[in-house]
Write an enzyme that holds these catalytic residues in place. Sequence first.
Site, PDB file in Angstrom:
ATOM      1  N   LEU A 137       0.866  -1.172   0.000  1.00  0.00           N
ATOM      2  CA  LEU A 137       0.000   0.000   0.000  1.00  0.00           C
ATOM      3  C   LEU A 137       0.898   1.215   0.000  1.00  0.00           C
ATOM      4  CD1 LEU A 137      -2.634  -0.953   2.771  1.00  0.00           C
ATOM      5  CD2 LEU A 137      -2.968  -1.046   0.291  1.00  0.00           C
ATOM      6  N   ASP A 138       0.449   2.298  -0.645  1.00  0.00           N
ATOM      7  CA  ASP A 138       1.207   3.546  -0.597  1.00  0.00           C
ATOM      8  C   ASP A 138       1.405   3.983   0.847  1.00  0.00           C
ATOM      9  OD1 ASP A 138       1.146   3.562  -3.343  1.00  0.00           O
ATOM     10  OD2 ASP A 138      -0.468   5.039  -3.492  1.00  0.00           O
ATOM     11  N   ARG A 139       2.448   4.748   1.095  1.00  0.00           N
ATOM     12  CA  ARG A 139       2.747   5.198   2.457  1.00  0.00           C
ATOM     13  C   ARG A 139       1.565   5.939   3.079  1.00  0.00           C
ATOM     14  NH1 ARG A 139       4.545   9.650   5.122  1.00  0.00           N
ATOM     15  NH2 ARG A 139       4.509  10.876   3.205  1.00  0.00           N
ATOM     16  N   ARG A 176      -6.040   6.166  -7.455  1.00  0.00           N
ATOM     17  CA  ARG A 176      -5.723   7.592  -7.532  1.00  0.00           C
ATOM     18  C   ARG A 176      -5.719   8.074  -8.977  1.00  0.00           C
ATOM     19  NH1 ARG A 176      -0.254   7.977  -4.151  1.00  0.00           N
ATOM     20  NH2 ARG A 176      -0.505  10.207  -4.669  1.00  0.00           N
TER      21      ARG A 176
END
Length: 318
Positions: free
Chosen positions: A142-144, A245
């Site tokens: 997962l993205d930060r 996104r």
Amino acid sequence: MAMADLRIYVHPEGAEPTRADKALASFLSGEFSRSRLEESFKAGKVKAGGRAIAKRRMLLPGETVEIEVPELPPSEVAPADLPLEIVYEDDDIAVVNKPAGMTVHPGNGTGGDTLCHAMMFHCEGKLSMAGGKMRPGIVHRLDRETSGVLVMAKTDAAYYELVKMFSERRLVKEYLAVVSGVPTVRSGSVRKPIGRHPTFRTKMCVCDPEKGRDAATDWTLVEKYGSFASLISCRIHTGRTHQIRVHMSDLGYPILGDYTYGFQKNKLKGIASPERVMLHAYRLSFEHPIRAGVQIDAVAKPPKDFSGLLEVLKKAYC
């Protein structure tokens, strides 16, 4: 971040002018590899007279050069006692609710506070190393800034089966996102390839099929807040970098806090804009990779900043 070793080199009096890279490679031979010296040149860490020099620069007799050579990165992940929320765990796998702001695994610029460090402590080192010692247990990411559920492998058998399951798209992955604006329909599907942005290499973008990889996102409108924002649920059938996104921005509804993909702070009148991307991995459902017939349905409630923003939007616009 890795520290650096500082070395001082003085080109001998009476010596012939010599290329900096050749002179320094000989000087540092036995201590540092040529590749690490190359990193120092690229980073502007080789200096003469206080200014960075190129590797082709000819060094003159008596000239002094300062070289900062980066230390080798750690070869394994050390355990770190950090807060964790475990959603499910057994001898083969662990499902964790990753907080926003935590990086999943070590990389350039990260410290000893990644999810891997925390899980190495929690599992007492019992994570699969099949994906590499610097990515123990990691099957997906997962993205930060993205919070939510993530599964990790504790055994090699679980790791290889989970990798296969992700490749064959046999997991249900559902996200919640707060987006700018309100879609004109209740639900929809995006089937557009995603690839690296041609100009900004840290970004992704919708692109032609030959320049990207297929990406599929289904979305549903859950709640709307006036005409300013909406809560949507997304199910992704692929796992491309920044997929939700990019797809939502391409539809004209960038995620709140996503300044990389088009969100603008002035869109929310009278409400402070979020500091992070308002994206949460809500649910991960899959068949247990080892225990036949066992279904895992891991759900994580959104964190306080996410749910708190929804309350503010309701009061302001509903």
